[in-house]
Design a protein around this motif. Structure first.
Motif, PDB file in Angstrom:
ATOM      1  N   GLU A 129       0.828  -1.204   0.000  1.00 31.21           N
ATOM      2  CA  GLU A 129       0.000   0.000   0.000  1.00 31.21           C
ATOM      3  C   GLU A 129       0.863   1.256   0.000  1.00 31.21           C
ATOM      4  N   GLY A 130       0.629   2.100  -1.011  1.00 29.00           N
ATOM      5  CA  GLY A 130       1.303   3.384  -1.075  1.00 29.00           C
ATOM      6  C   GLY A 130       2.762   3.334  -1.480  1.00 29.00           C
ATOM      7  N   MET A 131       3.288   2.117  -1.783  1.00 30.68           N
ATOM      8  CA  MET A 131       4.713   2.012  -2.115  1.00 30.68           C
ATOM      9  C   MET A 131       4.982   1.224  -3.397  1.00 30.68           C
ATOM     10  N   TRP A 132       4.164   0.208  -3.670  1.00 24.52           N
ATOM     11  CA  TRP A 132       4.458  -0.708  -4.776  1.00 24.52           C
ATOM     12  C   TRP A 132       3.166  -0.995  -5.531  1.00 24.52           C
ATOM     13  N   PRO A 133       2.955  -0.361  -6.688  1.00 23.92           N
ATOM     14  CA  PRO A 133       1.750  -0.628  -7.480  1.00 23.92           C
ATOM     15  C   PRO A 133       1.672  -2.099  -7.886  1.00 23.92           C
ATOM     16  N   ALA A 134       0.460  -2.650  -7.863  1.00 24.72           N
ATOM     17  CA  ALA A 134       0.269  -4.048  -8.246  1.00 24.72           C
ATOM     18  C   ALA A 134       0.706  -4.263  -9.683  1.00 24.72           C
ATOM     19  N   GLN A 135       1.224  -5.468  -9.947  1.00 23.62           N
ATOM     20  CA  GLN A 135       1.732  -5.840 -11.269  1.00 23.62           C
ATOM     21  C   GLN A 135       2.720  -4.774 -11.754  1.00 23.62           C
ATOM     22  N   GLY A 136       3.604  -4.399 -10.865  1.00 26.18           N
ATOM     23  CA  GLY A 136       4.543  -3.330 -11.178  1.00 26.18           C
ATOM     24  C   GLY A 136       5.975  -3.703 -10.849  1.00 26.18           C
ATOM     25  N   ARG A 137       6.853  -2.833 -11.298  1.00 23.40           N
ATOM     26  CA  ARG A 137       8.299  -3.005 -11.070  1.00 23.40           C
ATOM     27  C   ARG A 137       8.777  -1.904 -10.141  1.00 23.40           C
ATOM     28  N   VAL A 138       9.595  -2.276  -9.163  1.00 22.23           N
ATOM     29  CA  VAL A 138      10.224  -1.321  -8.250  1.00 22.23           C
ATOM     30  C   VAL A 138      11.723  -1.308  -8.505  1.00 22.23           C
ATOM     31  N   LEU A 139      12.301  -0.111  -8.515  1.00 25.20           N
ATOM     32  CA  LEU A 139      13.757   0.035  -8.517  1.00 25.20           C
ATOM     33  C   LEU A 139      14.155   0.553  -7.142  1.00 25.20           C
ATOM     34  N   LEU A 140      14.934  -0.240  -6.410  1.00 29.53           N
ATOM     35  CA  LEU A 140      15.456   0.202  -5.119  1.00 29.53           C
ATOM     36  C   LEU A 140      16.862   0.744  -5.337  1.00 29.53           C
ATOM     37  N   ALA A 141      16.997   2.064  -5.260  1.00 26.08           N
ATOM     38  CA  ALA A 141      18.304   2.710  -5.411  1.00 26.08           C
ATOM     39  C   ALA A 141      18.857   2.948  -4.017  1.00 26.08           C
ATOM     40  N   ALA A 142      19.957   2.259  -3.683  1.00 27.64           N
ATOM     41  CA  ALA A 142      20.453   2.285  -2.309  1.00 27.64           C
ATOM     42  C   ALA A 142      21.900   2.734  -2.265  1.00 27.64           C
ATOM     43  N   ALA A 143      22.205   3.578  -1.300  1.00 27.56           N
ATOM     44  CA  ALA A 143      23.583   4.004  -1.083  1.00 27.56           C
ATOM     45  C   ALA A 143      24.389   2.837  -0.525  1.00 27.56           C
ATOM     46  N   ALA A 144      25.700   2.873  -0.742  1.00 22.78           N
ATOM     47  CA  ALA A 144      26.571   1.821  -0.238  1.00 22.78           C
ATOM     48  C   ALA A 144      26.448   1.717   1.277  1.00 22.78           C
ATOM     49  N   LYS A 145      26.357   0.476   1.766  1.00 22.49           N
ATOM     50  CA  LYS A 145      26.289   0.183   3.198  1.00 22.49           C
ATOM     51  C   LYS A 145      25.105   0.852   3.895  1.00 22.49           C
ATOM     52  N   SER A 146      24.031   1.099   3.151  1.00 16.90           N
ATOM     53  CA  SER A 146      22.851   1.717   3.766  1.00 16.90           C
ATOM     54  C   SER A 146      21.857   0.669   4.258  1.00 16.90           C
ATOM     55  N   GLY A 147      22.128  -0.602   3.991  1.00 16.91           N
ATOM     56  CA  GLY A 147      21.243  -1.658   4.470  1.00 16.91           C
ATOM     57  C   GLY A 147      20.247  -2.147   3.448  1.00 16.91           C
ATOM     58  N   LYS A 148      20.607  -2.098   2.155  1.00 14.11           N
ATOM     59  CA  LYS A 148      19.656  -2.489   1.117  1.00 14.11           C
ATOM     60  C   LYS A 148      19.268  -3.967   1.231  1.00 14.11           C
ATOM     61  N   THR A 149      20.258  -4.840   1.501  1.00 15.95           N
ATOM     62  CA  THR A 149      19.935  -6.259   1.604  1.00 15.95           C
ATOM     63  C   THR A 149      19.146  -6.543   2.878  1.00 15.95           C
ATOM     64  N   THR A 150      19.423  -5.805   3.948  1.00 15.57           N
ATOM     65  CA  THR A 150      18.609  -5.922   5.163  1.00 15.57           C
ATOM     66  C   THR A 150      17.166  -5.525   4.870  1.00 15.57           C
ATOM     67  N   LEU A 151      16.981  -4.428   4.134  1.00 19.03           N
ATOM     68  CA  LEU A 151      15.636  -3.984   3.769  1.00 19.03           C
ATOM     69  C   LEU A 151      14.910  -5.059   2.968  1.00 19.03           C
ATOM     70  N   VAL A 152      15.632  -5.671   2.014  1.00 23.69           N
ATOM     71  CA  VAL A 152      14.999  -6.648   1.114  1.00 23.69           C
ATOM     72  C   VAL A 152      14.805  -7.993   1.800  1.00 23.69           C
ATOM     73  N   ALA A 153      15.913  -8.573   2.317  1.00 21.58           N
ATOM     74  CA  ALA A 153      15.868  -9.945   2.815  1.00 21.58           C
ATOM     75  C   ALA A 153      15.188 -10.073   4.173  1.00 21.58           C
ATOM     76  N   ALA A 154      15.453  -9.121   5.067  1.00 19.48           N
ATOM     77  CA  ALA A 154      14.957  -9.267   6.438  1.00 19.48           C
ATOM     78  C   ALA A 154      13.675  -8.492   6.707  1.00 19.48           C
ATOM     79  N   ASN A 155      13.204  -7.674   5.752  1.00 21.23           N
ATOM     80  CA  ASN A 155      11.994  -6.887   5.983  1.00 21.23           C
ATOM     81  C   ASN A 155      10.953  -7.065   4.883  1.00 21.23           C
ATOM     82  N   LEU A 156      11.377  -6.940   3.614  1.00 22.43           N
ATOM     83  CA  LEU A 156      10.423  -7.096   2.521  1.00 22.43           C
ATOM     84  C   LEU A 156       9.936  -8.541   2.405  1.00 22.43           C
ATOM     85  N   LEU A 157      10.851  -9.513   2.475  1.00 18.63           N
ATOM     86  CA  LEU A 157      10.444 -10.915   2.355  1.00 18.63           C
ATOM     87  C   LEU A 157       9.411 -11.318   3.413  1.00 18.63           C
ATOM     88  N   PRO A 158       9.628 -11.024   4.713  1.00 20.42           N
ATOM     89  CA  PRO A 158       8.599 -11.392   5.702  1.00 20.42           C
ATOM     90  C   PRO A 158       7.246 -10.739   5.428  1.00 20.42           C
TER      91      PRO A 158
END
Length: 724
Positions: A420-449
């Motif tokens: 809701e409010g972040m990812w349109p259905a049937q859509g593509r998201v580009l996550l642009a992340a700064a180095a060492k900002s926690g992009k994999t933590t955001l994806v693996a430990a938060n988005l997946l659950p």
């Protein structure tokens, strides 16, 4: 500074440190990499007090050293084990040193090798051999592969930017339990051998020649005078092609100061300018092939095969191939038409006829023939493009349309958002992340659950659960690390997540071939993939030979990527990419921002303020914009135990002010301070810090006591001190 004796690891670390090495703990998870903020010590090593405090905690089981500048230009030469095989390989290198001395009348090569193997040398827990040297008259080279057998690297170096686990560290992951890193041949840190850059280059050459292939039968050197170039009769060849065929290595290298040394069955060996034969070789050549240079003291790339044309460009045009081609063409190499070849009517001052047009009566037959050849080439290119377009059109999906009233009468999807409010259905998201900002933590430990268990994303946004699977294409993080992170995130519906660990295996996604795309489509179908996460994009682009700064290349990638997802029945995807432009947006071509339906940007405080203020804890911000979605930068909190990120509801200014308040309060430590003294302890703008202190006084967060001639003493409010 006395050496510690109560702890063997501390004692060993002290010995390495005293010998000039930059020592850091090895990772506590058993990996063969440094732990903590080690990159900051690559230019200036960690001081002993800090290192002592870390190791004294008992948290770490091993140590390593940073090679290169931090350890006073140390390099390490590694020979792959097991140890019996490593010793056998080292003996081959010793034999090659003896051969060099015999066939080139050089001395000292064998002694050089014996000297370094009697210095600082250790056996790894895996049975490999580490030989440490220190370069005294030049910088250490970067990590370099020296020799391969059957596609496997058997000898390589660790130099600038490198890290080596050292004795007495016990076995790491993948080693036999009970083994450890141990010194060999009487080695120790203080015995590290000092070498010159020329001696270092000679060592590299010995390993490359001895281990890349079996030694060949030595032939007596025979030097033949090089023939002079003849007039060009090379129809339809390039200047580089003809130059290669008409020029010998003697003609190319000797005028540049190189000296021929000796020859064996396959190679000629050369000594660089400014060095004599007795000091060792610097490069080898193959008659019809390439030169392989080991010396870092000449204007040629090291340890790569270079063609004659490439060498000519480096020697005479600073590596500019276009300039070299024009130069060789002007010298008469190749069959291209030069300015001097043009007939009079094609020159700028061509004669005109009575009507004022160029007089073609002086037409030259050779020139016309050249024009016809060029015309044929251009026509072939155009026909090839047309044929390719026809083939692609035949592979394209059918082109259908629908009347607007019929289109509007169709029912909408049940949900317009994946999140809701972040990812349109049937859509593509580009996550642009700064180095060492926690992009994999955001994806693996938060988005997946959130996707598989229905947890509110970042503690705030409702998420539409998947009915199929989420496939994570992990291109960057090591398997042990991501396994630990996913375990800490406590995902319930583990059967809905598929992890494909592809670190170092970017070529597995060979999207540039039909067979490769079909393989990925089959894999995603077999997994019942509903959502695909690619983390990150860069390794895949590199494996496909695509440039992230090219709009055409990015469009090509997403064309392949979209085709695969559509045919596999994947409804949503997220592509992770690193930021550029001071962390403000995705780096690379602008086309990257055209492809997604939503762009998430993850940054850190230092990325936003260019280092003007360093908070006590790293502050992350997430912002979103795209189709029907928008969120201004909002700060995140991080729970290390669960790796959970949550949005705070606070923007940048509010978050920064709160962080500075915390930094100011932490600076006191119960000791009264003046306003000026306090400002000096804080980073950032001095005037703004003063305003903030005044504001905290007004709010009662600080109180004034003991007025002096220099101002008021400041301290924490009395009630807080009493609570302490």
């Amino acid at each position: 500074m006395n050496a510690p004796t109560e702890n063997p690891l501390l004692h060993a670390a002290h010995a390495w440190f005293d010998a000039g090495f930059a020592v850091v703990p090895s990772h506590e998870d058993g990996g063969k990499r440094p732990y903590g903020r080690w990159k900051e010590y690559q230019s200036e090593r960690m001081n002993w007090d800090e290192l002592h405090a870390l190791l004294e905690t008992g948290r770490y089981t091993g140590i390593g050293v940073l090679t290169g500048k931090a350890s006073r230009d140390v390099e390490m030469i590694e020979i792959e084990g097991p140890i019996d095989l490593a010793i056998e390989r080292l003996n081959k290198v010793v034999a090659q040193a003896t051969r060099f001395e015999l066939i080139s009348n050089q001395s000292g090569i064998h002694d050089l090798l014996l000297r370094v193997t009697r210095g600082c040398i250790e056996e790894s827990a895996g049975g490999g051999m580490h030989i440490f040297i220190r370069v005294i008259n030049g910088p250490a080279q970067g990590n370099t592969k020296l020799a391969s057998v059957g596609g496997k690297v058997v000898a390589e170096t660790r130099g600038e930017g490198g890290f080596v686990v050292v004795a007495p560290t016990p076995a790491r992951n993948g080693h036999v339990e009970g083994t450890s890193y141990v010194f060999r041949n009487g080695g120790s840190p203080e015995k590290v051998v000092e070498v010159t850059t020329d001696e270092r280059d000679t060592l590299h050459a010995l390993f490359e020649i001895a281990l890349n292939e079996e030694p060949v039968v030595v032939q007596e050197p025979v030097k033949v005078a090089a023939p002079a170039p003849a007039a060009s009769n090379y129809e339809g060849t390039s200047a580089f092609d003809e130059y290669r065929e008409r020029t010998t290595w003697h003609q190319l290298l000797e005028p540049a100061g190189w000296t021929w040394s000796h020859k064996d069955a396959e190679h000629d060996y050369w000594v660089r300018p400014g060095k004599n034969k007795a000091e060792g070789i610097s490069a080898s050549t193959i008659d019809d092939g390439a030169v392989y240079n080991w010396s870092s003291s000449v204007n040629l790339p090291i340890q790569v095969g270079l063609s004659k044309a490439s060498v000519y460009a480096h020697l005479h045009h600073n590596g500019d191939m276009s300039s070299a081609a024009r130069d060789l063409g002007a010298q008469g190499f190749g069959s291209g038409i030069t300015y001097a070849d043009l007939p009079s009517w094609a020159l700028p001052d061509a004669p005109l006829d009575e009507a004022g047009h160029v007089d073609l009566s002086a037409s030259d037959e050779a020139y016309n023939n050249a024009v016809q050849r060029k015309y044929a080439e251009m026509r072939i290119n155009e026909d090839a493009k047309a044929l390719m377009a026809t083939v692609k059109a035949g592979q394209a999906p059918p082109l259908d349309g629908i009347m607007l009233h019929d289109f509007l009468d169709q029912p909408d999807e049940e949900s317009q958002f994946r999140i809701e409010g972040m990812w349109p259905a049937q859509g593509r998201v580009l996550l642009a992340a700064a180095a060492k900002s926690g992009k994999t933590t955001l994806v693996a430990a938060n988005l997946l659950p959130s996707l598989v268990d229905g947890r509110p994303f970042l503690g705030k946004f409702a998420c539409q659960n998947v009915t199929g699977k989420v496939v994570l294409l992990n291109m960057e993080v090591g398997e042990n690390t991501i396994r630990r992170w996913l375990r800490e995130s406590s995902i319930i519906n583990k059967h809905k997540v598929v992890i494909a660990n592809l670190r170092g295996k970017g070529s597995a996604l060979s999207l540039n071939t039909e067979k490769g795309r079909e393989r990925l489509i089959g894999f995603l179908k077999a997994q019942d993939a509903e959502v695909v996460i690619l983390d990150p994009l860069a390794p895949v682009l590199a494996s496909l030979g695509l440039d992230e700064n090219s709009n055409a290349d990015i469009a090509q990638f997403f064309g392949w990527w979209s085709q695969v997802l559509a045919e596999a029945g994947v409804s949503d995807d997220i592509v992770v990419h690193h930021t550029g432009h001071a962390g403000q947006r995705s780096r690379g071509a602008s086309r990257l921002l055209d492809e997604p339906d939503a762009v998430w940007t993850l940054t850190r405080e230092t990325d936003e303020t260019t280092g003007e203020f360093t908070p006590l804890e790293p502050i992350r911000y997430l912002s979103v914009y795209g189709r029907d979605v928008e969120m201004q930068p909002e700060s995140l909190t991080f729970d290390a135990a669960t790796r959970s990120l949550k949005l705070t509801g606070r923007g940048k200014s509010e978050t920064r002010a709160e962080a500075k308040n915390e930094a100011i309060l932490a600076a006191f430590k119960g000791v009264p301070m003046t306003k000026n003294s306090l400002k000096k302890l804080l980073t950032g703008n001095d005037q703004q810090n003063g305003y903030l202190i005044d504001e905290m006084l007004e709010k009662g967060q600080l109180s004034k006591v003991s007025k002096t001639s220099n101002g008021y003493f400041l301290m924490l409010p009395t009630i807080e001190l009493e609570a302490l």
